[in-house]
Structure formats: C-alpha cells, structure tokens
Design a protein around this motif. Structure first.
Motif, PDB file in Angstrom:
ATOM      1  N   ALA A 439       0.820  -1.211   0.000  1.00  0.00           N
ATOM      2  CA  ALA A 439       0.000   0.000   0.000  1.00  0.00           C
ATOM      3  C   ALA A 439       0.854   1.262   0.000  1.00  0.00           C
ATOM      4  CB  ALA A 439      -0.926   0.000   1.213  1.00  0.00           C
ATOM      5  N   GLY A 440       2.157   1.100   0.044  1.00  0.00           N
ATOM      6  CA  GLY A 440       3.039   2.253   0.003  1.00  0.00           C
ATOM      7  C   GLY A 440       3.367   2.828   1.362  1.00  0.00           C
ATOM      8  N   SER A 441       2.990   2.124   2.432  1.00  0.00           N
ATOM      9  CA  SER A 441       3.333   2.576   3.770  1.00  0.00           C
ATOM     10  C   SER A 441       4.811   2.308   4.020  1.00  0.00           C
ATOM     11  CB  SER A 441       2.483   1.842   4.805  1.00  0.00           C
ATOM     12  OG  SER A 441       2.868   2.185   6.114  1.00  0.00           O
ATOM     13  N   VAL A 442       5.545   3.360   4.401  1.00  0.00           N
ATOM     14  CA  VAL A 442       6.994   3.258   4.583  1.00  0.00           C
ATOM     15  C   VAL A 442       7.347   3.301   6.065  1.00  0.00           C
ATOM     16  CG1 VAL A 442       9.199   4.408   4.176  1.00  0.00           C
ATOM     17  CG2 VAL A 442       7.502   4.266   2.339  1.00  0.00           C
ATOM     18  N   THR A 443       8.203   2.381   6.505  1.00  0.00           N
ATOM     19  CA  THR A 443       8.665   2.341   7.885  1.00  0.00           C
ATOM     20  C   THR A 443      10.159   2.620   7.907  1.00  0.00           C
ATOM     21  OG1 THR A 443       6.996   0.689   8.460  1.00  0.00           O
ATOM     22  CG2 THR A 443       8.840   0.961   9.978  1.00  0.00           C
ATOM     23  N   LEU A 444      10.559   3.644   8.658  1.00  0.00           N
ATOM     24  CA  LEU A 444      11.954   4.063   8.691  1.00  0.00           C
ATOM     25  C   LEU A 444      12.558   4.020  10.087  1.00  0.00           C
ATOM     26  CD1 LEU A 444      12.052   7.128   6.286  1.00  0.00           C
ATOM     27  CD2 LEU A 444      13.592   5.186   6.183  1.00  0.00           C
ATOM     28  N   ASN A 445      11.961   4.726  11.013  1.00  0.00           N
ATOM     29  CA  ASN A 445      12.589   4.994  12.307  1.00  0.00           C
ATOM     30  C   ASN A 445      12.659   3.753  13.186  1.00  0.00           C
ATOM     31  OD1 ASN A 445      12.856   7.695  11.592  1.00  0.00           O
ATOM     32  ND2 ASN A 445      10.826   8.217  12.384  1.00  0.00           N
ATOM     33  N   ASP A 446      13.804   3.606  13.872  1.00  0.00           N
ATOM     34  CA  ASP A 446      14.011   2.500  14.819  1.00  0.00           C
ATOM     35  C   ASP A 446      13.681   1.167  14.187  1.00  0.00           C
ATOM     36  OD1 ASP A 446      14.729   4.328  16.822  1.00  0.00           O
ATOM     37  OD2 ASP A 446      12.623   4.659  17.304  1.00  0.00           O
ATOM     38  N   ASN A 447      14.061   1.008  12.942  1.00  0.00           N
ATOM     39  CA  ASN A 447      13.681  -0.194  12.197  1.00  0.00           C
ATOM     40  C   ASN A 447      14.912  -1.071  11.993  1.00  0.00           C
ATOM     41  OD1 ASN A 447      12.052  -1.941  10.788  1.00  0.00           O
ATOM     42  ND2 ASN A 447      12.300  -0.856   8.853  1.00  0.00           N
ATOM     43  N   THR A 448      15.317  -1.782  13.011  1.00  0.00           N
ATOM     44  CA  THR A 448      16.473  -2.658  12.904  1.00  0.00           C
ATOM     45  C   THR A 448      16.022  -4.104  12.777  1.00  0.00           C
ATOM     46  OG1 THR A 448      16.690  -2.984  15.298  1.00  0.00           O
ATOM     47  CG2 THR A 448      17.825  -1.078  14.315  1.00  0.00           C
ATOM     48  N   GLN A 449      16.881  -4.903  12.135  1.00  0.00           N
ATOM     49  CA  GLN A 449      16.606  -6.324  11.964  1.00  0.00           C
ATOM     50  C   GLN A 449      17.900  -7.107  12.162  1.00  0.00           C
ATOM     51  OE1 GLN A 449      13.833  -8.123  11.431  1.00  0.00           O
ATOM     52  NE2 GLN A 449      12.502  -6.311  11.553  1.00  0.00           N
ATOM     53  N   MET A 450      17.748  -8.403  12.417  1.00  0.00           N
ATOM     54  CA  MET A 450      18.900  -9.278  12.569  1.00  0.00           C
ATOM     55  C   MET A 450      19.653  -9.357  11.243  1.00  0.00           C
ATOM     56  SD  MET A 450      18.618 -10.261  15.756  1.00  0.00           S
ATOM     57  CE  MET A 450      19.390 -11.843  16.074  1.00  0.00           C
ATOM     58  N   ARG A 451      20.983  -9.318  11.322  1.00  0.00           N
ATOM     59  CA  ARG A 451      21.815  -9.194  10.116  1.00  0.00           C
ATOM     60  C   ARG A 451      21.757 -10.410   9.190  1.00  0.00           C
ATOM     61  NH1 ARG A 451      27.465  -6.792  12.652  1.00  0.00           N
ATOM     62  NH2 ARG A 451      26.586  -4.900  13.610  1.00  0.00           N
ATOM     63  N   HIS A 452      21.352 -11.567   9.704  1.00  0.00           N
ATOM     64  CA  HIS A 452      21.365 -12.762   8.865  1.00  0.00           C
ATOM     65  C   HIS A 452      20.185 -12.817   7.905  1.00  0.00           C
ATOM     66  CE1 HIS A 452      18.666 -13.898  12.131  1.00  0.00           C
ATOM     67  NE2 HIS A 452      18.171 -14.849  11.339  1.00  0.00           N
ATOM     68  N   LEU A 453      19.210 -11.946   8.065  1.00  0.00           N
ATOM     69  CA  LEU A 453      18.054 -11.936   7.171  1.00  0.00           C
ATOM     70  C   LEU A 453      18.456 -11.398   5.794  1.00  0.00           C
ATOM     71  CD1 LEU A 453      15.332 -10.621   9.638  1.00  0.00           C
ATOM     72  CD2 LEU A 453      15.711 -12.981   8.880  1.00  0.00           C
ATOM     73  N   GLY A 454      17.874 -11.976   4.768  1.00  0.00           N
ATOM     74  CA  GLY A 454      18.188 -11.557   3.410  1.00  0.00           C
ATOM     75  C   GLY A 454      17.242 -10.479   2.916  1.00  0.00           C
ATOM     76  N   PHE A 455      17.797  -9.299   2.610  1.00  0.00           N
ATOM     77  CA  PHE A 455      16.997  -8.185   2.109  1.00  0.00           C
ATOM     78  C   PHE A 455      17.578  -7.676   0.791  1.00  0.00           C
ATOM     79  CE2 PHE A 455      16.024  -7.045   6.801  1.00  0.00           C
ATOM     80  CZ  PHE A 455      14.995  -7.969   6.831  1.00  0.00           C
ATOM     81  N   SER A 456      16.824  -6.799   0.143  1.00  0.00           N
ATOM     82  CA  SER A 456      17.262  -6.201  -1.126  1.00  0.00           C
ATOM     83  C   SER A 456      18.368  -5.176  -0.879  1.00  0.00           C
ATOM     84  CB  SER A 456      16.089  -5.506  -1.826  1.00  0.00           C
ATOM     85  OG  SER A 456      15.063  -6.426  -2.126  1.00  0.00           O
ATOM     86  N   VAL A 457      19.167  -4.950  -1.927  1.00  0.00           N
ATOM     87  CA  VAL A 457      20.250  -3.964  -1.872  1.00  0.00           C
ATOM     88  C   VAL A 457      20.162  -3.090  -3.116  1.00  0.00           C
ATOM     89  CG1 VAL A 457      22.745  -3.606  -1.866  1.00  0.00           C
ATOM     90  CG2 VAL A 457      21.754  -5.500  -0.549  1.00  0.00           C
ATOM     91  N   ARG A 458      20.052  -1.774  -2.933  1.00  0.00           N
ATOM     92  CA  ARG A 458      20.062  -0.826  -4.043  1.00  0.00           C
ATOM     93  C   ARG A 458      21.202   0.160  -3.786  1.00  0.00           C
ATOM     94  NH1 ARG A 458      16.013   0.064  -7.798  1.00  0.00           N
ATOM     95  NH2 ARG A 458      16.887   1.243  -9.538  1.00  0.00           N
ATOM     96  N   LEU A 459      22.179   0.132  -4.651  1.00  0.00           N
ATOM     97  CA  LEU A 459      23.370   0.941  -4.461  1.00  0.00           C
ATOM     98  C   LEU A 459      23.269   2.278  -5.180  1.00  0.00           C
ATOM     99  CD1 LEU A 459      26.057  -1.881  -4.918  1.00  0.00           C
ATOM    100  CD2 LEU A 459      25.050  -1.031  -2.789  1.00  0.00           C
ATOM    101  N   VAL A 460      24.152   3.199  -4.817  1.00  0.00           N
ATOM    102  CA  VAL A 460      24.212   4.519  -5.441  1.00  0.00           C
ATOM    103  C   VAL A 460      25.669   4.844  -5.751  1.00  0.00           C
ATOM    104  CG1 VAL A 460      22.176   5.361  -4.214  1.00  0.00           C
ATOM    105  CG2 VAL A 460      24.465   5.788  -3.261  1.00  0.00           C
ATOM    106  N   ARG A 461      25.875   5.834  -6.602  1.00  0.00           N
ATOM    107  CA  ARG A 461      27.211   6.371  -6.825  1.00  0.00           C
ATOM    108  C   ARG A 461      27.140   7.894  -6.760  1.00  0.00           C
ATOM    109  NH1 ARG A 461      27.571   8.682 -11.822  1.00  0.00           N
ATOM    110  NH2 ARG A 461      26.363   7.788 -13.533  1.00  0.00           N
ATOM    111  N   ALA A 462      28.237   8.512  -6.389  1.00  0.00           N
ATOM    112  CA  ALA A 462      28.287   9.968  -6.244  1.00  0.00           C
ATOM    113  C   ALA A 462      28.223  10.630  -7.607  1.00  0.00           C
ATOM    114  CB  ALA A 462      29.537  10.385  -5.511  1.00  0.00           C
ATOM    115  N   VAL A 463      27.530  11.762  -7.677  1.00  0.00           N
ATOM    116  CA  VAL A 463      27.543  12.590  -8.874  1.00  0.00           C
ATOM    117  C   VAL A 463      28.860  13.329  -8.908  1.00  0.00           C
ATOM    118  CG1 VAL A 463      26.476  14.546 -10.051  1.00  0.00           C
ATOM    119  CG2 VAL A 463      25.046  12.841  -8.902  1.00  0.00           C
ATOM    120  N   LYS A 464      29.613  13.190  -9.997  1.00  0.00           N
ATOM    121  CA  LYS A 464      30.923  13.826 -10.111  1.00  0.00           C
ATOM    122  C   LYS A 464      30.940  14.780 -11.286  1.00  0.00           C
ATOM    123  CE  LYS A 464      33.420   9.917  -8.100  1.00  0.00           C
ATOM    124  NZ  LYS A 464      34.485   8.923  -8.303  1.00  0.00           N
TER     125      LYS A 464
END
Length: 464
Positions: A439-464
C-alpha cells in the motif's frame, strides 16, 4: 558551471607559454625586399619548457582529472601556426634542434612573415598586435560516451591567441566549449543539443561529453539550457547534472540501474536489467552450484575487501557472522556504495518544492511488479501520472521492487513488501533496514533487523 581552460599546454598546467623571437632589426641580411613594397623576415616561436610540437594537439590525463595538451613532433607539412596582423601574414612550420652538449631536443615553430603597408622589422621589435591560429575548426557538435579525454582526442580543435610581437609569452586557447553531462543511469536518454540528437546511455553510466564549435550557442530544451553564443566562452568546461538525489550530508547521488544480483555458480555480480526486476528464488538458488541469480543478501554480504577477489556467499543463521569490514567496498565496483539510515530518511522525507505536503514517492505496480517509485530532487508532482512509468523513468525516477525477504534458503513475501538494507549497524547483531508494504506505507525509524536476514540492496554512486 565550472570552467577549465584548455590552452596550448606543454606540461602539467592548464595553460602554458611559448616565446616568440622576431628576427633582430640589426640583421639586415635576414630581411628580403620582395620588390613590390613587401618584405620577408624570419620569425620563430619556441616552446619555453622544451616540450614537443605537432600538427595536432595530443592530450594526456593530468592531475585532478584535468586534460593537459602537448605538442608532439609530426611529419605532415600542414602543421602550421598561422600568424596575421595589420601588415603581417605568414605561416610557421614545426622544426627541432638537437643540443650537442645536453643531447636534448628543442622544438619550435619557424618560418617567414611577410610585412606590408609600411610595417618594418623595427615595428616587430617595438611590439605590434599579432594573431595566432593553429588546427582545424570544429564545424558541428561531437560527442563521446567514454571520457572527456576520448572526446578531445578525436574531435577537431581550432586554437587562437593574441599577443604583441615582442612579448615573452603567447597562449593558444582551444575555441571549443565542452559539456560534461551526467544523468540517471536508470535508462537511455535521448537529448537534443543545438538541433543534433545524442543518446546518454544506461550502459555507459549515464555519462556523455559533448564538444560544441566555437561561436555557437548552446541550446537544449531536454537539458534546460539556453545559452546565447555571446555567453559561451571558448574552452569553457560545463558540468551538466540532471536527475540526482540529495542525501543527508548534502552530496548528490544517482541510483544503480536496478537491484543488486549475484550468481553463486558463476561468481558474477550484476544490476538487475530493469528497475522492476525481482527474483522469485527457491532453496536451490542459494547454493554454490546455482548458475542463476539471487537478490536477497545478509547485511554486508555484498562487500569485499579491496584487492581481495575471493567472495563467499553467507546464508548462516548466526547474525554475528555478518559484518562491515574496514576498507571494504561493494563487490560490483568501488564507485557504488550503500546509503546509510540517515540517507534513506533524508531521501524519503523530501517533498515537492512547489507543494511541501507532497512526498516524492508513491507505491505503484510497474510491469506487474509492486514497488515504490522515488522521484529525483526538484520534481514537480502537479498533474503527475504515476502509472506512466516510461515518462517517469526517462525523467530519472527510481523504482524499488517489493522483493520480499529471506531466512536462510526460505524466501517470503515476494511482490508483497520490500526490505532494503542500509549501511548503518545497530549493536553486534542488528542493522538498520527500511521497509514498505504494497500500500506504500513506509517504515523508517528505529527499524532494525537481525543481520542474517536476506533483504534487497540498491546501491548509489556519487555525482561527479
């Protein structure tokens, strides 16, 4: 706009000098009376620091990414330095001399000037205006998607300089203007500059360099540029940055073309071919023999230590086995990095500058995939059609697919929710991620999880 002068350089400076030496007026035997009211007199322009000269400029990478220009000895007779002025014309060719004592070569332009309209050698000694030209004029805009160096090596250049005939130095300046264009690498972009079409390619990281001929305006509706010819200065270097995202420290970044993917069997890293791509994985996907790709990683398991090429996929259920090694970088390339929790918070809290209540993100379904659309900085959401993905993507929008999550080899929630890791740790076993549902509800604050869980990764690069 940043300016970098590309002059006739013979070293590590943007500009370097050459020294003209007119024939001394006391040496009358060097002056030829042509019998028609004109006189011929020898004239030499030397390179002050001993670098070489050629019919065309040769470019090398300099400090801080600058382009240094060197003359290199050539064999063609058309390598001429053209000299003119009131009552003065002539062409100087390339020559060199070997110093028998030091065994070093001295390079110079040398030839004859024709003096008319009462101009004398004594006038040269006193100092009159001379105009210098070298090279061939660029007649239409030329581009490169490799580098500025590649562009200046292959395009034509006309160099001009003006100086008194008796001065110590003259400088030749490249008459072209250069555009260094950076756009979102989400997709290919078609742009028009001075009525000529160019493609900024996704495969080239959204980079393009364009040389604009001398005396031309720079007009591009697609880039939002309308610079009249009188405002375009020879040899200016303009950075044109479009469709970026500002992060917490004020830096600007571009997102990768898609989520990070890895093939255990092939040991290959890649970005998803499309922004909306997600992988429906099974228990066999996370084995070393699998030649397919996976896209859900334990925290930091997409990093390698610099100069270490060995990579080991980790699917352990022990969160303390996942870390962020000092000096590590993303396995797909050092230029790509992971946003912190503060960075993601900053991006997701941006608003439309014309409507502060309008967030620059929204849930959407693209090509059958549920996810979240992020709009670049400064986007005007008035009248926006969130379902017109083609238009949004070409404007720099980012789509984050709902790829679910993984516990060891078990994948859940593909298409229902998205979890994206940040680079921010929490204690020895947890790290910050951010989350959105269908539904597009976003959760940000105090949102920690155990490191062994598999999540998505979206990387960025600096504008130069």
């Amino acid at each position: 706009m940043a300016a970098m002068i590309l002059a006739a350089s013979c070293g590590n400076n943007d500009k370097d000098s050459v020294t003209p030496h007119p024939a001394p007026s006391t040496n009358a035997t060097d002056v030829i009376d042509n019998g028609d009211g004109t006189f011929t007199v020898p004239f030499t322009v030397k390179v002050s620091n001993g670098k070489s000269l050629t019919k065309k400029m040769e470019y090398t990478e300099g400090e801080n990414g600058k382009i240094n220009i060197e003359f290199v000895v050539g064999t063609n007779d058309d390598a001429k330095l053209r000299v003119s002025g009131n009552g003065v014309t002539g062409e100087l060719g390339l020559k060199s001399e070997l110093d028998d004592m030091t065994m070093t070569q001295t390079y110079f332009f040398s030839g004859n000037l024709t003096l008319s309209d009462g101009v004398t050698v004594a006038d040269l000694d006193k100092g009159i205006d001379l105009y210098y030209e070298y090279g061939t004029e660029l007649t239409e805009s030329t581009s490169s998607n490799e580098s500025l160096l590649d562009l200046v090596q292959k395009c034509k250049h006309l160099y001009k300089g003006t100086a008194k005939s008796n001065v110590e130095t003259i400088t030749l300046t490249d008459q072209n203007t250069y555009l260094d264009i950076s756009m979102s690498p989400c997709c290919d972009h078609t742009i028009i500059v001075n009525n000529k079409e160019f493609t900024v390619e996704k495969a080239k990281g959204g980079r393009l360099w364009i040389a604009v001929p001398s005396g031309k305006a720079v007009e591009s509706a697609s880039l939002g540029i309308n610079q009249s010819a009188d405002k375009v200065k020879p040899s200016e270097y303009h950075k044109v940055v479009r469709q970026f995202f500002t992060i917490a420290n004020g830096d600007k970044v571009y997102f990768s073309p898609g989520n990070l993917q890895y093939s255990p069997g092939q040991n290959i890293w890649q970005f998803a071919p499309n922004q909306y791509d997600k992988l429906t994985t099974n228990s066999n996907s996370y084995t070393s023999s699998n030649n397919g790709f996976i896209d859900l990683f334990g925290w930091g398991n997409w990093l390698i230590v610099e100069n270490v090429t060995t990579y080991q996929l980790n699917i352990s259920d022990r969160p303390m086995e996942y870390s962020w090694p000092s000096g590590s970088q993303s396995a797909i390339g050092a230029e790509w990095f992971t946003l912190s929790n503060n960075d993601w918070s900053y991006i997701l809290n941006r608003t439309d500058p014309s409507n502060n209540s309008a967030k620059l993100y929204k849930s959407a379904t693209i090509n059958g995939t549920t996810g979240l659309i992020l709009l670049p900085d400064g986007y005007n959401t008035t009248g926006i059609n969130w379902s017109d993905w083609s238009t949004l993507e070409s404007s720099g929008a980012v789509f984050l697919p709902a790829a679910g999550s993984r516990l060891q080899k078990q994948v859940n929630g593909v298409g229902s929710y998205g979890n994206y890791w940040t680079s921010t740790s929490f204690g020895n076993s947890n790290a910050y991620r951010w989350y959105f549902d269908g539904a597009g509800s976003v959760t940000l604050n105090d949102n920690t999880q155990m490191r062994h869980l598999g999540f998505s990764v979206r990387l960025v690069r600096a504008v130069k």
